[in-house]
Design a protein around this motif. Structure first.
Motif, short mmCIF file in Angstrom:
data_model
loop_
_atom_site.label_atom_id
_atom_site.label_comp_id
_atom_site.label_asym_id
_atom_site.label_seq_id
_atom_site.Cartn_x
_atom_site.Cartn_y
_atom_site.Cartn_z
N UNK A 45 0.84 -1.20 0.00
CA UNK A 45 0.00 0.00 0.00
C UNK A 45 0.87 1.24 0.00
N UNK A 46 0.26 2.36 -0.34
CA UNK A 46 0.99 3.62 -0.45
C UNK A 46 1.09 4.34 0.88
N UNK A 47 -0.05 4.48 1.55
CA UNK A 47 -0.05 5.18 2.83
C UNK A 47 -1.31 4.85 3.62
N UNK A 48 -1.26 5.19 4.90
CA UNK A 48 -2.41 5.06 5.80
C UNK A 48 -2.87 6.47 6.13
N UNK A 49 -4.17 6.70 6.09
CA UNK A 49 -4.72 8.03 6.34
C UNK A 49 -5.54 8.04 7.62
#
Length: 259
Positions: free
Chosen positions: A180-184
């Motif tokens: 995954x790219x990022x956690x928000x």
């Protein structure tokens, strides 16, 4: 705009939002939903959107095949083939789309939903998202592109670990692994921000870059650089290039011949 029974499709500000919408089944995939997803992802190749966002309703991304449609007999093979066929065509459409695709994983992404999540160019996870391979729990092998994406993203050894041990993957671990790219922390706001930024970018250049990345594993270095040469030369004939140069040079921008 076509109406769908199991998807909500909205287009606004150059972004196409596709929301999987079977909350009573945790957005699980059956033949009709897979067929709708195949149709809408094909349409996205031709429409004027500049970014695609795929997410799920009710705090769930997608929990894979709807096991309630299986009967435990010989018909199951036919049923799974038909579900997988629609889902796989949709995933191919997303990967090959000539524009950025953001998968917004707002909850559980398991089984076919796991592969669907990994198909995004940018994969945004909510803080309570969870990625699960899940197939061994029901005695099945992987689909949804998972056996392709996993070794490409994390390497063969880690891919086998994820698939065979089949432990849920927490958001931070997914980012660390490269899944995954990022956690928000503010998922909806960050998803909207990412979509707006990508929609405002050079769509044709994004699409060409995607094609180069997607084809890189089948080429040696010389062939890849030849493909890069062809692509970068073609980009000089786009409005995105014209706007980019104008922004870079300001008042000193060169004259264009109206491509």
């Amino acid at each position: 705009m076509a109406e769908f029974e199991h998807l909500v499709v909205e287009r606004a500000n150059d972004v196409a939002h596709v929301t999987m919408n079977r909350p009573e089944k945790h957005n699980a995939m059956h033949r009709a939903m897979a067929a709708e997803l195949r149709t809408v992802t094909a349409d996205l190749h031709e429409d004027d959107s500049r970014c695609v966002v795929l997410t799920g309703t009710d705090g769930v991304f997608n929990t894979g095949a709807d096991l309630s449609v299986l009967s435990g007999d010989a018909d199951d093979a036919r049923t799974l083939r038909k579900i997988a066929s629609g889902l796989h065509r949709a995933i191919e459409n997303l990967v090959r789309a000539p524009k950025p695709v953001v998968t917004g994983v707002n909850g559980v992404a398991a089984g076919g939903g796991f592969g669907l999540a990994l198909a995004g160019d940018v994969v945004l996870l909510a803080e309570d998202a969870q990625l699960e391979f899940a197939y061994p729990r029901v005695g099945l092998s992987g689909d949804g592109g998972s056996t392709f994406f996993l070794p490409h993203l994390v390497g063969l050894r880690r891919a086998k670990e994820i698939a065979l041990l089949d432990e849920p993957i927490a958001p931070e671990d997914a980012v660390e692994m490269g899944l995954a790219t990022e956690v928000a922390d503010d998922f909806d706001a960050r998803l909207a921000e990412l979509a707006a930024d990508l929609a405002d970018g050079p769509t044709r250049a994004y699409g060409a870059t995607k094609r180069l990345f997607n084809g890189s594993s089948g080429r040696d270095l010389s062939a890849q650089m030849a493909a890069e040469t062809d692509a970068i030369a073609r980009m000089t004939g786009t409005e995105d290039y014209e706007r980019g140069l104008a922004a870079f040079f300001g008042d000193d921008a060169p004259e264009f011949g109206g491509v």
